[in-house]
Design a protein around this motif. Structure first.
Motif, PDB file in Angstrom:
ATOM      1  N   VAL A   1     -14.851 -18.448  16.516  1.00 12.15           N
ATOM      2  CA  VAL A   1     -14.279 -18.274  17.850  1.00 12.15           C
ATOM      3  C   VAL A   1     -14.742 -16.951  18.462  1.00 12.15           C
ATOM      4  O   VAL A   1     -15.089 -16.890  19.647  1.00 12.15           O
ATOM      5  CB  VAL A   1     -12.742 -18.348  17.786  1.00 12.15           C
ATOM      6  N   HIS A   2     -14.758 -15.902  17.631  1.00  9.10           N
ATOM      7  CA  HIS A   2     -15.206 -14.605  18.145  1.00  9.10           C
ATOM      8  C   HIS A   2     -16.669 -14.658  18.574  1.00  9.10           C
ATOM      9  O   HIS A   2     -17.022 -14.093  19.632  1.00  9.10           O
ATOM     10  CB  HIS A   2     -15.005 -13.533  17.069  1.00  9.10           C
ATOM     11  N   ARG A   3     -17.496 -15.315  17.776  1.00  6.29           N
ATOM     12  CA  ARG A   3     -18.904 -15.425  18.149  1.00  6.29           C
ATOM     13  C   ARG A   3     -19.066 -16.191  19.457  1.00  6.29           C
ATOM     14  O   ARG A   3     -19.825 -15.785  20.348  1.00  6.29           O
ATOM     15  CB  ARG A   3     -19.701 -16.113  17.035  1.00  6.29           C
ATOM     16  N   GLU A   4     -18.368 -17.306  19.553  1.00  4.10           N
ATOM     17  CA  GLU A   4     -18.480 -18.092  20.772  1.00  4.10           C
ATOM     18  C   GLU A   4     -17.911 -17.344  21.975  1.00  4.10           C
ATOM     19  O   GLU A   4     -18.438 -17.429  23.085  1.00  4.10           O
ATOM     20  CB  GLU A   4     -17.758 -19.439  20.590  1.00  4.10           C
ATOM     21  N   GLN A   5     -16.806 -16.580  21.744  1.00  8.05           N
ATOM     22  CA  GLN A   5     -16.236 -15.788  22.832  1.00  8.05           C
ATOM     23  C   GLN A   5     -17.232 -14.714  23.281  1.00  8.05           C
ATOM     24  O   GLN A   5     -17.368 -14.443  24.484  1.00  8.05           O
ATOM     25  CB  GLN A   5     -14.923 -15.135  22.373  1.00  8.05           C
ATOM     26  N   HIS A   6     -17.910 -14.100  22.321  1.00  5.10           N
ATOM     27  CA  HIS A   6     -18.915 -13.096  22.656  1.00  5.10           C
ATOM     28  C   HIS A   6     -20.043 -13.718  23.477  1.00  5.10           C
ATOM     29  O   HIS A   6     -20.522 -13.123  24.451  1.00  5.10           O
ATOM     30  CB  HIS A   6     -19.461 -12.469  21.378  1.00  5.10           C
ATOM     31  N   VAL A   7     -20.475 -14.928  23.072  1.00  4.76           N
ATOM     32  CA  VAL A   7     -21.529 -15.610  23.829  1.00  4.76           C
ATOM     33  C   VAL A   7     -21.059 -15.911  25.251  1.00  4.76           C
ATOM     34  O   VAL A   7     -21.789 -15.708  26.235  1.00  4.76           O
ATOM     35  CB  VAL A   7     -21.942 -16.909  23.107  1.00  4.76           C
ATOM     36  N   LEU A   8     -19.806 -16.395  25.380  1.00  4.55           N
ATOM     37  CA  LEU A   8     -19.278 -16.696  26.715  1.00  4.55           C
ATOM     38  C   LEU A   8     -19.158 -15.433  27.563  1.00  4.55           C
ATOM     39  O   LEU A   8     -19.465 -15.436  28.768  1.00  4.55           O
ATOM     40  CB  LEU A   8     -17.911 -17.382  26.589  1.00  4.55           C
ATOM     41  N   ASP A   9     -18.690 -14.348  26.920  1.00  5.35           N
ATOM     42  CA  ASP A   9     -18.589 -13.082  27.670  1.00  5.35           C
ATOM     43  C   ASP A   9     -19.963 -12.632  28.146  1.00  5.35           C
ATOM     44  O   ASP A   9     -20.109 -12.135  29.273  1.00  5.35           O
ATOM     45  CB  ASP A   9     -17.956 -12.012  26.791  1.00  5.35           C
ATOM     46  N   GLY A  10     -20.970 -12.796  27.284  1.00  8.96           N
ATOM     47  CA  GLY A  10     -22.320 -12.432  27.691  1.00  8.96           C
ATOM     48  C   GLY A  10     -22.818 -13.283  28.850  1.00  8.96           C
ATOM     49  O   GLY A  10     -23.473 -12.785  29.776  1.00  8.96           O
ATOM     50  N   LEU A  11     -22.504 -14.571  28.799  1.00  5.22           N
ATOM     51  CA  LEU A  11     -22.926 -15.438  29.901  1.00  5.22           C
ATOM     52  C   LEU A  11     -22.198 -15.096  31.199  1.00  5.22           C
ATOM     53  O   LEU A  11     -22.795 -15.079  32.284  1.00  5.22           O
ATOM     54  CB  LEU A  11     -22.665 -16.906  29.522  1.00  5.22           C
ATOM     55  N   ARG A  12     -20.909 -14.810  31.056  1.00  2.00           N
ATOM     56  CA  ARG A  12     -20.135 -14.469  32.256  1.00  2.00           C
ATOM     57  C   ARG A  12     -20.561 -13.125  32.836  1.00  2.00           C
ATOM     58  O   ARG A  12     -20.401 -12.882  34.037  1.00  2.00           O
ATOM     59  CB  ARG A  12     -18.648 -14.442  31.927  1.00  2.00           C
ATOM     60  N   ALA A  13     -21.072 -12.232  31.987  1.00  5.35           N
ATOM     61  CA  ALA A  13     -21.499 -10.920  32.472  1.00  5.35           C
ATOM     62  C   ALA A  13     -22.833 -10.973  33.202  1.00  5.35           C
ATOM     63  O   ALA A  13     -23.199 -10.009  33.882  1.00  5.35           O
ATOM     64  CB  ALA A  13     -21.580  -9.939  31.309  1.00  5.35           C
ATOM     65  N   ARG A  14     -23.553 -12.028  33.082  1.00  3.02           N
ATOM     66  CA  ARG A  14     -24.823 -12.132  33.786  1.00  3.02           C
ATOM     67  C   ARG A  14     -24.578 -12.200  35.295  1.00  3.02           C
ATOM     68  O   ARG A  14     -23.592 -12.789  35.760  1.00  3.02           O
ATOM     69  CB  ARG A  14     -25.581 -13.375  33.323  1.00  3.02           C
ATOM     70  N   PRO A  15     -25.495 -11.573  36.103  1.00  2.00           N
ATOM     71  CA  PRO A  15     -25.269 -11.531  37.558  1.00  2.00           C
ATOM     72  C   PRO A  15     -25.084 -12.902  38.188  1.00  2.00           C
ATOM     73  O   PRO A  15     -24.271 -13.055  39.107  1.00  2.00           O
ATOM     74  CB  PRO A  15     -26.541 -10.844  38.068  1.00  2.00           C
ATOM     75  N   VAL A  16     -25.804 -13.880  37.698  1.00  9.45           N
ATOM     76  CA  VAL A  16     -25.744 -15.187  38.334  1.00  9.45           C
ATOM     77  C   VAL A  16     -24.370 -15.824  38.186  1.00  9.45           C
ATOM     78  O   VAL A  16     -23.945 -16.610  39.034  1.00  9.45           O
ATOM     79  CB  VAL A  16     -26.823 -16.110  37.743  1.00  9.45           C
ATOM     80  N   LEU A  17     -23.637 -15.465  37.090  1.00 12.42           N
ATOM     81  CA  LEU A  17     -22.289 -16.004  36.912  1.00 12.42           C
ATOM     82  C   LEU A  17     -21.222 -15.031  37.380  1.00 12.42           C
ATOM     83  O   LEU A  17     -20.138 -15.453  37.804  1.00 12.42           O
ATOM     84  CB  LEU A  17     -22.061 -16.359  35.434  1.00 12.42           C
ATOM     85  N   ALA A  18     -21.513 -13.724  37.281  1.00 15.47           N
ATOM     86  CA  ALA A  18     -20.528 -12.741  37.761  1.00 15.47           C
ATOM     87  C   ALA A  18     -20.346 -12.851  39.276  1.00 15.47           C
ATOM     88  O   ALA A  18     -19.225 -12.705  39.792  1.00 15.47           O
ATOM     89  CB  ALA A  18     -20.972 -11.336  37.373  1.00 15.47           C
ATOM     90  N   ASN A  19     -21.441 -13.058  40.053  1.00 16.67           N
ATOM     91  CA  ASN A  19     -21.341 -13.222  41.510  1.00 16.67           C
ATOM     92  C   ASN A  19     -22.244 -14.391  41.889  1.00 16.67           C
ATOM     93  O   ASN A  19     -23.418 -14.197  42.232  1.00 16.67           O
ATOM     94  CB  ASN A  19     -21.787 -11.946  42.223  1.00 16.67           C
ATOM     95  N   PRO A  20     -21.727 -15.610  41.809  1.00 18.90           N
ATOM     96  CA  PRO A  20     -22.583 -16.779  42.044  1.00 18.90           C
ATOM     97  C   PRO A  20     -23.225 -16.785  43.433  1.00 18.90           C
ATOM     98  O   PRO A  20     -24.332 -17.299  43.603  1.00 18.90           O
ATOM     99  CB  PRO A  20     -21.620 -17.961  41.870  1.00 18.90           C
TER     100      PRO A  20
END
Length: 415
Positions: A295-314
């Protein structure tokens, strides 16, 4: 006394004495024979001229009375005791007065250890050739048997060890304990009887045959061919738990599982509930730890994806490209305007050329266009030959048109 050759029928039956004499006669014809068995009773009182023995078959519940000279027992190189395996030589006799059969022997020989081991090896080779030792015949033991059959000596140390160790490992385990002699002439038939009873019980899931250590002679019943075939024919898994010397009995090879001692048999058949519960708890902890890590690994992956500019400010992607779109629109409009302007100039130039070269300008300079209007073939006149006298024509000038008819010219009139 009835004659031996007298016919026998319901109307002419034999007296008991006749039958006894006939049986005695038939047995006496057998002559001297060698017989092997185990001594179960020895009655050789001092001062008597006859010793009484009981010879028992080691694999069946069959025995026979034996008589001999007491000196024959005293001259034996090995002390003869109950359970000794012997080979005797004598003549069977039937005593008509009592209706009993006995064997009067003149020679008795104890079966030595070497010969016993040789016989065991012969049985071993025979059963091996039949595939009774094949590992593919071995049946797996149930993981958690609800009822265990136990064949052992009454109140023996082997029985106590199995029950105590099993109860310590799992207090809810159930045993169907069958007491049986585990050495001597009665051991084999008794063990076979108890084995058949346990195998027929549908509640018994595994059977343990247990005995403490002993000499080669003591362990002979567990290498008996009859017992081994009975174990091989069982539908229930059988565990051999003979705490024996290095010369292991053949039961170890035929049984589905060999245990070194009765204690080891209890450990292999009965699971240690405390250890199993600890194992389950450990597996749960490891599973929970692995799940949390995942779960922690997957959460880290999701956090990384959400931190990307394209997802942070669509909408940033749209905003970043809005200026490019506006510039492209301006460029397109400018290009269109330029294209329209160029085409307008081209059109004006062509129009000027058209007006300069067109018939209107020619007419404006004083020219006229003459067209034949009579007949079906109306066309512009290009030659005087197309203007016969009387032809109707239409004359077009710059500011309009008029019709006329061709009349003869002056030269033609003068002529």
């Amino acid at each position: 006394m009835t004659a031996p050759d007298q016919a026998n029928s319901a109307e002419s039956p034999w007296p008991v004495r006749t039958l006894s004499f006939k049986i005695a006669d038939w047995i006496h014809r057998l002559g001297q024979v060698w017989v092997e068995g185990q001594l179960t009773q020895i009655n050789a009182r001092r001062g008597t001229r006859t010793a009484f023995l009981t010879l028992r078959d080691p694999a069946a519940d069959i025995s026979m009375s034996v008589t001999c000279d007491p000196g024959l027992l005293q001259r034996s190189p090995v002390p003869l005791t109950e359970g000794t395996r012997v080979v005797v030589y004598g003549r069977p006799s039937f005593y008509a007065g009592r209706g009993t059969l006995s064997l009067r022997i003149t020679d008795i020989r104890p079966v030595g250890i070497g010969e016993l081991l040789a016989r065991i090896e012969r049985v071993k080779g025979l059963l091996a050739a039949e595939g009774l030792f094949d590992a593919r015949r071995k049946r797996p033991l149930p993981f958690l048997p609800h009822t265990i059959g136990l064949i052992s000596g009454r109140a023996s140390a082997a029985q106590r060890d199995v029950l105590a160790v099993a109860a310590a490992r799992w207090d809810a385990v159930k045993f169907d304990v069958r007491d049986s002699p585990v050495q001597g002439p009665t051991a084999v038939p008794s063990i076979i009887e108890q084995l058949a009873a346990l195998d027929a019980d549908p509640h018994v899931q595994v059977i343990i045959i247990a005995r403490g250590g002993g000499s080669v002679e003591d362990l002979l019943p567990f290498s008996d061919e009859t017992l081994l075939r009975a174990v091989a024919a069982c539908r229930t898994p059988v565990v051999s738990a003979i705490g024996h010397e290095p010369d292991s009995p053949l039961l170890d090879l035929v049984a589905d599982l060999r245990a070194a001692t009765p204690t080891d048999a209890a450990k292999q058949v009965v699971p240690d509930v405390a250890a199993e519960l600890d194992g389950i708890a450990e597996l749960r902890r490891r599973s929970a730890h692995a799940l949390r890590n995942w779960v922690h690994r997957e959460q880290h992956v999701l956090d990384g994806l959400r931190a990307r500019p394209v997802l942070a400010n669509p909408l940033r992607m749209v905003d970043d490209r809005l200026d490019r779109v506006d510039g492209a629109v301006r460029d397109i409009r400018r290009s269109v305007r330029h294209l329209v302007t160029v085409e307008e100039h081209r059109t004006q130039r062509l129009a000027s050329q058209l007006s300069t070269l067109g018939p209107a300008q020619t007419l404006a300079r004083g020219y006229a266009v003459v067209q034949r209007t009579d007949g079906d073939d109306r066309h512009a006149v290009r030659s005087v030959d197309d203007l016969p006298v009387g032809a109707a024509v239409r004359i077009r000038v710059a500011d309009g048109s008029a019709t006329a008819a061709i009349t003869p010219t002056t030269e033609e009139n003068d002529q």
